[in-house]
Scaffold this motif. Structure first.
Motif, PDB file in Angstrom:
ATOM      1  N   GLY A  29      14.591  -9.068  -2.936  1.00 12.11           N
ATOM      2  CA  GLY A  29      15.077 -10.277  -2.297  1.00 12.11           C
ATOM      3  C   GLY A  29      13.950 -11.047  -1.630  1.00 12.11           C
ATOM      4  N   THR A  30      14.330 -12.070  -0.868  1.00 13.29           N
ATOM      5  CA  THR A  30      13.358 -12.952  -0.233  1.00 13.29           C
ATOM      6  C   THR A  30      12.730 -12.293   0.987  1.00 13.29           C
ATOM      7  OG1 THR A  30      14.690 -14.841  -0.910  1.00 13.29           O
ATOM      8  CG2 THR A  30      13.007 -15.247   0.757  1.00 13.29           C
ATOM      9  N   VAL A  31      11.424 -12.424   1.099  1.00 16.11           N
ATOM     10  CA  VAL A  31      10.711 -11.938   2.280  1.00 16.11           C
ATOM     11  C   VAL A  31      10.785 -13.036   3.337  1.00 16.11           C
ATOM     12  CG1 VAL A  31       8.490 -11.194   3.213  1.00 16.11           C
ATOM     13  CG2 VAL A  31       9.148 -10.549   0.881  1.00 16.11           C
ATOM     14  N   ASN A  32      11.530 -12.791   4.408  1.00 19.48           N
ATOM     15  CA  ASN A  32      11.746 -13.837   5.408  1.00 19.48           C
ATOM     16  C   ASN A  32      10.724 -13.773   6.539  1.00 19.48           C
ATOM     17  OD1 ASN A  32      12.614 -11.739   7.127  1.00 19.48           O
ATOM     18  ND2 ASN A  32      14.726 -11.953   6.419  1.00 19.48           N
ATOM     19  N   LEU A  33      10.811 -14.776   7.406  1.00 22.83           N
ATOM     20  CA  LEU A  33       9.858 -14.902   8.515  1.00 22.83           C
ATOM     21  C   LEU A  33       9.964 -13.730   9.478  1.00 22.83           C
ATOM     22  CD1 LEU A  33       7.737 -17.064   9.262  1.00 22.83           C
ATOM     23  CD2 LEU A  33       9.404 -18.018  10.865  1.00 22.83           C
ATOM     24  N   ARG A  34      11.171 -13.236   9.676  1.00 24.19           N
ATOM     25  CA  ARG A  34      11.388 -12.103  10.591  1.00 24.19           C
ATOM     26  C   ARG A  34      10.626 -10.875  10.110  1.00 24.19           C
ATOM     27  NH1 ARG A  34      15.010  -7.852  10.830  1.00 24.19           N
ATOM     28  NH2 ARG A  34      15.471  -7.088  12.926  1.00 24.19           N
ATOM     29  N   LEU A  35      10.679 -10.632   8.795  1.00 25.21           N
ATOM     30  CA  LEU A  35       9.956  -9.482   8.241  1.00 25.21           C
ATOM     31  C   LEU A  35       8.454  -9.694   8.326  1.00 25.21           C
ATOM     32  CD1 LEU A  35      10.007  -6.774   6.696  1.00 25.21           C
ATOM     33  CD2 LEU A  35       9.994  -8.106   4.576  1.00 25.21           C
ATOM     34  N   LEU A  36       8.001 -10.916   8.020  1.00 22.57           N
ATOM     35  CA  LEU A  36       6.567 -11.201   8.028  1.00 22.57           C
ATOM     36  C   LEU A  36       5.936 -11.015   9.403  1.00 22.57           C
ATOM     37  CD1 LEU A  36       6.286 -14.348   5.707  1.00 22.57           C
ATOM     38  CD2 LEU A  36       5.538 -12.013   5.207  1.00 22.57           C
ATOM     39  N   LYS A  43      15.183   0.619  17.183  1.00 19.50           N
ATOM     40  CA  LYS A  43      14.296   1.674  16.690  1.00 19.50           C
ATOM     41  C   LYS A  43      12.902   1.159  16.359  1.00 19.50           C
ATOM     42  CE  LYS A  43      17.908   4.658  14.821  1.00 19.50           C
ATOM     43  NZ  LYS A  43      18.410   5.378  13.615  1.00 19.50           N
ATOM     44  N   LEU A  44      12.711  -0.152  16.477  1.00 18.96           N
ATOM     45  CA  LEU A  44      11.407  -0.745  16.183  1.00 18.96           C
ATOM     46  C   LEU A  44      10.658  -1.141  17.445  1.00 18.96           C
ATOM     47  CD1 LEU A  44      12.305  -2.983  13.102  1.00 18.96           C
ATOM     48  CD2 LEU A  44      11.364  -0.671  13.126  1.00 18.96           C
ATOM     49  N   LYS A  45      11.168  -0.713  18.588  1.00 20.21           N
ATOM     50  CA  LYS A  45      10.472  -0.972  19.842  1.00 20.21           C
ATOM     51  C   LYS A  45       9.293  -0.015  19.973  1.00 20.21           C
ATOM     52  CE  LYS A  45      14.432  -2.927  22.288  1.00 20.21           C
ATOM     53  NZ  LYS A  45      15.373  -2.792  23.428  1.00 20.21           N
ATOM     54  N   ILE A  46       8.236  -0.507  20.573  1.00 23.63           N
ATOM     55  CA  ILE A  46       6.974   0.244  20.633  1.00 23.63           C
ATOM     56  C   ILE A  46       7.133   1.627  21.261  1.00 23.63           C
ATOM     57  CG2 ILE A  46       4.655   0.258  21.655  1.00 23.63           C
ATOM     58  CD1 ILE A  46       4.710  -2.844  21.282  1.00 23.63           C
ATOM     59  N   MET A  95       5.664  -1.855  10.814  1.00 28.98           N
ATOM     60  CA  MET A  95       5.519  -2.738   9.655  1.00 28.98           C
ATOM     61  C   MET A  95       6.109  -2.133   8.379  1.00 28.98           C
ATOM     62  SD  MET A  95       1.788  -4.557  10.008  1.00 28.98           S
ATOM     63  CE  MET A  95       1.527  -5.876  11.213  1.00 28.98           C
ATOM     64  N   LEU A  96       6.175  -0.805   8.310  1.00 31.94           N
ATOM     65  CA  LEU A  96       6.699  -0.138   7.120  1.00 31.94           C
ATOM     66  C   LEU A  96       8.179   0.217   7.244  1.00 31.94           C
ATOM     67  CD1 LEU A  96       3.796   2.338   6.197  1.00 31.94           C
ATOM     68  CD2 LEU A  96       4.218   0.039   5.323  1.00 31.94           C
ATOM     69  N   ALA A  97       8.807  -0.198   8.341  1.00 32.70           N
ATOM     70  CA  ALA A  97      10.214   0.129   8.565  1.00 32.70           C
ATOM     71  C   ALA A  97      11.100  -0.530   7.517  1.00 32.70           C
ATOM     72  CB  ALA A  97      10.639  -0.316   9.956  1.00 32.70           C
ATOM     73  N   ARG A  98      12.246   0.076   7.258  1.00 40.32           N
ATOM     74  CA  ARG A  98      13.217  -0.505   6.316  1.00 40.32           C
ATOM     75  C   ARG A  98      13.702  -1.857   6.828  1.00 40.32           C
ATOM     76  NH1 ARG A  98      15.092   4.714   6.811  1.00 40.32           N
ATOM     77  NH2 ARG A  98      16.842   3.972   8.072  1.00 40.32           N
ATOM     78  N   GLN A 150       0.823  -1.209   0.000  1.00 43.45           N
ATOM     79  CA  GLN A 150       0.000   0.000   0.000  1.00 43.45           C
ATOM     80  C   GLN A 150       0.862   1.266   0.000  1.00 43.45           C
ATOM     81  OE1 GLN A 150      -2.354  -0.799   3.528  1.00 43.45           O
ATOM     82  NE2 GLN A 150      -4.206  -1.107   2.309  1.00 43.45           N
ATOM     83  N   ALA A 151       1.965   1.223   0.748  1.00 41.01           N
ATOM     84  CA  ALA A 151       2.859   2.380   0.860  1.00 41.01           C
ATOM     85  C   ALA A 151       3.919   2.393  -0.237  1.00 41.01           C
ATOM     86  CB  ALA A 151       3.522   2.388   2.233  1.00 41.01           C
ATOM     87  N   LEU A 152       3.783   1.489  -1.225  1.00 40.31           N
ATOM     88  CA  LEU A 152       4.686   1.392  -2.377  1.00 40.31           C
ATOM     89  C   LEU A 152       6.130   1.135  -1.957  1.00 40.31           C
ATOM     90  CD1 LEU A 152       3.279   4.294  -4.619  1.00 40.31           C
ATOM     91  CD2 LEU A 152       2.504   1.928  -4.433  1.00 40.31           C
ATOM     92  N   ILE A 153       6.310   0.326  -0.931  1.00 37.57           N
ATOM     93  CA  ILE A 153       7.647  -0.086  -0.500  1.00 37.57           C
ATOM     94  C   ILE A 153       7.987  -1.376  -1.242  1.00 37.57           C
ATOM     95  CG2 ILE A 153       9.040  -0.919   1.439  1.00 37.57           C
ATOM     96  CD1 ILE A 153       7.350   0.879   3.246  1.00 37.57           C
ATOM     97  N   LEU A 154       9.038  -1.310  -2.058  1.00 43.59           N
ATOM     98  CA  LEU A 154       9.431  -2.456  -2.872  1.00 43.59           C
ATOM     99  C   LEU A 154      10.497  -3.259  -2.137  1.00 43.59           C
ATOM    100  CD1 LEU A 154       9.657  -0.626  -6.331  1.00 43.59           C
ATOM    101  CD2 LEU A 154       7.726  -1.924  -5.398  1.00 43.59           C
ATOM    102  N   ASP A 155      10.169  -4.479  -1.756  1.00 45.39           N
ATOM    103  CA  ASP A 155      11.125  -5.346  -1.063  1.00 45.39           C
ATOM    104  C   ASP A 155      11.892  -6.180  -2.069  1.00 45.39           C
ATOM    105  OD1 ASP A 155      10.585  -4.758   1.739  1.00 45.39           O
ATOM    106  OD2 ASP A 155       8.608  -5.605   1.346  1.00 45.39           O
TER     107      ASP A 155
END
Length: 268
Positions: A117-124, A202-205, A192-195, A110-115
């Protein structure tokens, strides 16, 4: 019955109101609404939703109805609101096992972020706990309000409420819950939209909460509140209306089915 009814309800809402969800996501993204796509390609990323919406909603309602049916008869009526809160919160944790990967794929598209390489479990599963932090309070607020509104309406009408009346109750409950939990939704979206190479600290709540507040103050924490409330209010009407209608139809069908047919279905 809850499995099928919940799946139909969840898919109906997500597909019909998807453009509103896209606008909300882009308003909440760090790169800004225009750079995230603005009003273009509003159905971008819908494929993961079509695939994952029904299983996620079904899993939620199967868990919710099972917990409610098992415990409600053992708990005094005055504590039923607490029971509904607990059942809804636990159901969200179970449903998020499917919902979070779907949300990650959907929102990044939705935010047009192009990933690359492989989308891994950590990202999911990035943002699992922030999604839990959003969805548990949301259901904690929404479902007791929905159940209470239905009870009041039924008592006032002197009969069981109709699916459309249940849908109205669900819409109001959803709008209230959506407004209150918007800051939690903003945090979840940012994570979820982080690089992909973003530092884990920096991804802590709490870090994201502070970052959003420092960047845009209170306005930033309520980014996208308009589309979110409209989406969830309309979604609540469609969701609960579809759910109650589907469940009533299946209940009537099953009750009217001859015993021999029920027994044959049992062993199929």
């Amino acid at each position: 019955m809850s499995l099928v009814a919940g799946g139909l309800a969840g898919t109906s809402v997500d597909v019909i109101l998807y453009p509103l969800d896209t606008v909300k996501t882009r308003l909440q993204s760090k790169q800004g609404f225009v750079k995230s796509g603005g009003f273009s390609q509003l159905y971008k990323g819908i494929l993961p939703v079509v695939v994952g919406s029904a299983p996620s909603a079904s899993l939620f309602f199967v868990t919710y109805e099972s917990l409610k049916n098992v415990t409600q008869c053992r708990v005094p009526e005055r504590y039923h609101s607490l029971l509904h809160m607990g059942a809804a919160s636990l159901s969200e944790m179970v449903a998020c096992l499917i919902r979070v990967p779907v949300e990650v794929l959907k929102q990044r598209k939705q935010a047009l972020i192009l990933d690359k390489g492989t989308v891994n479990l950590r990202l999911l599963y990035c943002g699992y706990w922030s999604t839990i932090l959003r969805d548990m309070p949301f259901s904690f607020i929404q479902f007791p309000i929905w159940e209470q509104f239905k009870k009041i309406w039924s008592r006032h009408a002197g009969r069981e409420i109709l699916p459309v009346e249940s849908a109205v109750c669900g819409a109001i409950a959803g709008g209230i819950s959506a407004t209150i939990t918007t800051p939690l939704d903003v945090i979840k979206t940012r994570i979820m939209l982080a690089r992909r190479n973003e530092n884990a600290s920096k991804l802590k709540i709490l870090y994201v909460l502070k970052d959003v507040y420092n960047e845009k103050s209170l306005h930033g924490l309520f980014a996208g509140v308009g589309p979110r409330v409209i989406w969830i209010t309309l979604g609540g009407f469609i969701f609960f209306g579809t759910y109650e209608t589907a469940r009533n139809i299946m209940t009537k069908y099953f009750v009217s089915m001859p015993m021999s047919s029920k027994q044959s279905m049992k062993y199929e």
